[in-house]
Design a protein around this motif. Structure first.
Motif, mmCIF file in Angstrom:
data_model
loop_
_atom_site.group_PDB
_atom_site.id
_atom_site.type_symbol
_atom_site.label_atom_id
_atom_site.label_comp_id
_atom_site.label_asym_id
_atom_site.label_seq_id
_atom_site.Cartn_x
_atom_site.Cartn_y
_atom_site.Cartn_z
ATOM 1 N N LEU A 42 -74.169 32.012 108.413
ATOM 2 C CA LEU A 42 -73.980 30.937 109.387
ATOM 3 C C LEU A 42 -74.471 31.373 110.766
ATOM 4 O O LEU A 42 -75.187 30.637 111.446
ATOM 5 C CB LEU A 42 -72.501 30.539 109.450
ATOM 6 C CG LEU A 42 -72.126 29.546 110.546
ATOM 7 C CD1 LEU A 42 -72.447 28.128 110.098
ATOM 8 C CD2 LEU A 42 -70.666 29.671 110.891
ATOM 9 N N PHE A 43 -74.111 32.573 111.167
ATOM 10 C CA PHE A 43 -74.540 33.078 112.472
ATOM 11 C C PHE A 43 -76.041 33.347 112.497
ATOM 12 O O PHE A 43 -76.724 32.966 113.444
ATOM 13 C CB PHE A 43 -73.751 34.333 112.857
ATOM 14 C CG PHE A 43 -72.364 34.019 113.322
ATOM 15 C CD1 PHE A 43 -72.127 33.609 114.629
ATOM 16 C CD2 PHE A 43 -71.285 34.113 112.468
ATOM 17 C CE1 PHE A 43 -70.847 33.300 115.073
ATOM 18 C CE2 PHE A 43 -70.004 33.813 112.885
ATOM 19 C CZ PHE A 43 -69.786 33.400 114.193
ATOM 20 N N GLU A 45 -78.392 31.989 110.773
ATOM 21 C CA GLU A 45 -79.150 30.738 110.740
ATOM 22 C C GLU A 45 -79.142 30.016 112.079
ATOM 23 O O GLU A 45 -79.990 29.168 112.326
ATOM 24 C CB GLU A 45 -78.643 29.834 109.620
ATOM 25 C CG GLU A 45 -79.033 30.355 108.245
ATOM 26 C CD GLU A 45 -78.526 29.496 107.101
ATOM 27 O OE1 GLU A 45 -77.768 28.523 107.338
ATOM 28 O OE2 GLU A 45 -78.888 29.805 105.957
ATOM 29 N N GLN A 46 -78.198 30.344 112.944
ATOM 30 C CA GLN A 46 -78.169 29.762 114.287
ATOM 31 C C GLN A 46 -78.951 30.599 115.284
ATOM 32 O O GLN A 46 -79.007 30.269 116.468
ATOM 33 C CB GLN A 46 -76.720 29.621 114.759
ATOM 34 C CG GLN A 46 -75.941 28.603 113.972
ATOM 35 C CD GLN A 46 -74.590 28.368 114.581
ATOM 36 O OE1 GLN A 46 -74.474 27.976 115.742
ATOM 37 N NE2 GLN A 46 -73.556 28.611 113.803
ATOM 38 N N GLN A 97 -67.310 25.474 113.861
ATOM 39 C CA GLN A 97 -68.695 25.042 113.646
ATOM 40 C C GLN A 97 -68.756 23.521 113.476
ATOM 41 O O GLN A 97 -69.606 22.856 114.068
ATOM 42 C CB GLN A 97 -69.283 25.755 112.414
ATOM 43 C CG GLN A 97 -70.623 25.247 111.953
ATOM 44 C CD GLN A 97 -71.755 25.513 112.931
ATOM 45 O OE1 GLN A 97 -71.602 26.221 113.908
ATOM 46 N NE2 GLN A 97 -72.904 24.955 112.647
ATOM 47 N N LYS A 103 -70.727 26.683 118.915
ATOM 48 C CA LYS A 103 -71.965 26.798 119.694
ATOM 49 C C LYS A 103 -71.654 27.014 121.180
ATOM 50 O O LYS A 103 -72.287 27.828 121.845
ATOM 51 C CB LYS A 103 -72.833 25.560 119.512
ATOM 52 C CG LYS A 103 -74.198 25.698 120.146
ATOM 53 C CD LYS A 103 -75.114 24.579 119.735
ATOM 54 C CE LYS A 103 -75.730 24.993 118.411
ATOM 55 N NZ LYS A 103 -76.849 24.159 117.993
ATOM 56 N N LYS A 107 -72.715 30.331 123.370
ATOM 57 C CA LYS A 107 -73.458 30.240 124.629
ATOM 58 C C LYS A 107 -72.699 30.939 125.752
ATOM 59 O O LYS A 107 -73.295 31.688 126.536
ATOM 60 C CB LYS A 107 -73.706 28.784 124.986
ATOM 61 C CG LYS A 107 -74.767 28.127 124.137
ATOM 62 C CD LYS A 107 -74.951 26.663 124.541
ATOM 63 C CE LYS A 107 -75.986 25.992 123.669
ATOM 64 N NZ LYS A 107 -76.127 24.559 124.014
ATOM 65 N N LEU A 112 -76.169 33.074 122.349
ATOM 66 C CA LEU A 112 -77.051 31.957 122.009
ATOM 67 C C LEU A 112 -77.560 31.377 123.326
ATOM 68 O O LEU A 112 -76.794 31.128 124.248
ATOM 69 C CB LEU A 112 -76.246 30.908 121.232
ATOM 70 C CG LEU A 112 -76.983 29.783 120.555
ATOM 71 C CD1 LEU A 112 -77.930 30.319 119.499
ATOM 72 C CD2 LEU A 112 -75.997 28.838 119.913
#
Length: 114
Positions: A42-43, A45-46, A97, A103, A107, A112
């Motif tokens: 999951l991480f 892919e982001q 998520q 997200k 950030k 991110l």
């Protein structure tokens, strides 16, 4: 419990928290755990590159796992920290998520950029 054992547990808890604070995203995992694999993916892919500690491959992995349990990580893996703060295990991360909070956390922690 003996005083030496308790002191050792507290020292390991401190070490785990120090490791968790050294990078924007830290995951304590086991290489054989399917939920750990899913959370790491999951991480990735982001576009996030988490620091991963595979407890089954660490010299003091069992002690680290006990420390995570004492810190409230149930189940003990995957245990995910963002910005040095424990955000939870697989269920918690997936919930964050789905509601969009993850997200924002990533950030804020500098993991991110987009």
């Amino acid at each position: 419990m003996t005083q030496i054992y308790v002191s050792s547990l507290l020292k390991m808890e401190t070490n785990v928290l120090k490791l968790a604070a050294q990078n924007a995203v830290v995951i304590f995992s086991k290489s054989t755990c399917c939920m750990c694999h899913a959370i790491k993916r999951l991480f990735y892919e982001q576009g996030v590159n988490p620091t991963v500690y595979e407890l089954d491959e660490q010299r003091h992995g069992r002690e680290m796992e006990q420390a995570l349990k004492r810190l409230g990580c149930t189940p003990s893996v995957p245990a995910v920290f963002v910005g040095g703060k424990f955000i939870g295990t697989a269920h918690d991360v997936l919930t964050l998520q789905l509601d969009g909070s993850l997200k924002k956390m990533l950030k804020a922690a500098g993991a991110l950029w987009l």
